[in-house]
Scaffold this motif. Sequence first.
Motif, short mmCIF file in Angstrom:
data_model
loop_
_atom_site.label_atom_id
_atom_site.label_comp_id
_atom_site.label_asym_id
_atom_site.label_seq_id
_atom_site.Cartn_x
_atom_site.Cartn_y
_atom_site.Cartn_z
N LEU A 65 28.48 27.47 56.26
CA LEU A 65 29.65 28.20 56.74
C LEU A 65 30.77 28.21 55.70
O LEU A 65 31.08 27.19 55.10
N GLU A 66 31.37 29.38 55.51
CA GLU A 66 32.48 29.53 54.57
C GLU A 66 33.77 29.95 55.26
O GLU A 66 34.79 30.16 54.59
N THR A 67 33.74 30.09 56.59
CA THR A 67 34.89 30.67 57.30
C THR A 67 35.53 29.72 58.30
O THR A 67 36.32 30.14 59.13
N MET A 68 35.19 28.45 58.27
CA MET A 68 35.86 27.49 59.15
C MET A 68 37.30 27.26 58.68
O MET A 68 37.57 27.27 57.49
N GLU A 69 38.20 27.07 59.64
CA GLU A 69 39.61 26.82 59.32
C GLU A 69 40.15 25.69 60.17
O GLU A 69 39.73 25.49 61.31
N ILE A 70 41.13 24.99 59.60
CA ILE A 70 41.90 24.00 60.34
C ILE A 70 43.37 24.16 59.96
O ILE A 70 43.68 24.35 58.78
N TRP A 71 44.25 24.13 60.96
CA TRP A 71 45.69 24.32 60.72
C TRP A 71 46.41 23.00 61.00
O TRP A 71 46.14 22.33 62.00
N PHE A 72 47.34 22.65 60.12
CA PHE A 72 48.09 21.41 60.25
C PHE A 72 49.58 21.72 60.47
O PHE A 72 50.18 22.48 59.71
N ALA A 73 50.15 21.10 61.49
CA ALA A 73 51.58 21.23 61.76
C ALA A 73 52.27 19.92 61.39
O ALA A 73 51.69 18.84 61.52
N LYS A 74 53.51 20.05 60.97
CA LYS A 74 54.29 18.86 60.65
C LYS A 74 55.08 18.41 61.87
O LYS A 74 55.79 19.19 62.48
N ALA A 75 54.92 17.14 62.20
CA ALA A 75 55.73 16.54 63.26
C ALA A 75 56.95 15.92 62.58
O ALA A 75 56.85 14.87 61.95
N GLU A 76 58.08 16.59 62.69
CA GLU A 76 59.26 16.19 61.94
C GLU A 76 59.70 14.77 62.28
O GLU A 76 60.08 14.00 61.39
N SER A 77 59.65 14.42 63.54
CA SER A 77 60.17 13.11 63.95
C SER A 77 59.34 11.96 63.41
O SER A 77 59.85 10.85 63.23
N VAL A 78 58.06 12.21 63.14
CA VAL A 78 57.20 11.13 62.66
C VAL A 78 56.69 11.36 61.24
O VAL A 78 55.96 10.55 60.69
N ASN A 79 57.03 12.54 60.66
CA ASN A 79 56.81 12.80 59.24
C ASN A 79 55.34 12.76 58.82
O ASN A 79 54.99 12.18 57.79
N VAL A 80 54.47 13.39 59.61
CA VAL A 80 53.07 13.53 59.25
C VAL A 80 52.60 14.95 59.56
O VAL A 80 53.24 15.70 60.30
N TYR A 81 51.46 15.31 59.00
CA TYR A 81 50.77 16.55 59.35
C TYR A 81 49.51 16.19 60.15
O TYR A 81 48.78 15.27 59.80
N ALA A 82 49.28 16.96 61.22
CA ALA A 82 48.11 16.74 62.06
C ALA A 82 47.58 18.08 62.55
O ALA A 82 48.31 19.07 62.60
N PRO A 83 46.31 18.16 62.92
CA PRO A 83 45.71 19.44 63.34
C PRO A 83 46.29 19.98 64.64
O PRO A 83 46.52 19.24 65.59
#
Length: 258
Positions: A219-237
Amino acid sequence: MNLRIGVSALLAFAVATFSTGVADAVEVTHNTDYSIALAGLPIAKASFHTELKANRYTISGTMNSAGLADLFAETSGQTSVSGTVGRDRLSASEYKVRYRTGKKGRDIDVQFRNGDVTSASMKPARKIPKNWVPVTKADMRNVVDPLSGLIFPADTRVCPKSVPIFDGESRMDLKLSAKGTKPFKTEGFQGDVIVCGIKFVPKSGYRKGRDDVDYLRKLETMEIWFAKAESVNVYAPVYVRIPTSYGAVTIWATRFGS
């Protein structure tokens, strides 16, 4: 996709977020919910609860089949991981997952020390076929569990990264490549997210020649999006898309930090 790999992937992608920058003993908690669909039809829901105190973290989560999926076999999964929070990575000490489909199920327990697997058990044990690719000692060095492995401190690069995952039976790499940003909105979050392409690279702990593994590998078309949680300063899916022959599997955060 077989059940164990499918549940492991869903639990890996459906993770909660937490702080990597809390220096005192104040406890931080965070809850995130996800909806999982196949070709637009709901098939499962997942919820995760995270607790952080000083440099220790615990993540616990559940997943349950929903909608049409319950007509075939009720499926459920529970998972947890605990460990310490470092400056640039999360270091698990113990990872557990339990999953059931109908009357069948498995329990997996993995112990880590400094990124290396010290022990791994599975009950009931799997019958190993002749075409099995065995996991070596080298495969279990410098690895992460499926939950902690997809949470990134905000001051690190998210996409140009290879994530070496060991889930208690299989060793795989998830190679992430940058694909820009997109707007995303859900309860608790509104803004731009980082979009990464995913390349699945099986290393060991699987049956060679299996169709679902070969499909994911190509597969070449899988995607994952990460958002930043400002209060805890991390990126998660917050979003994952995996095309299949039956339609796309999508995982969508219905609540993110609220």
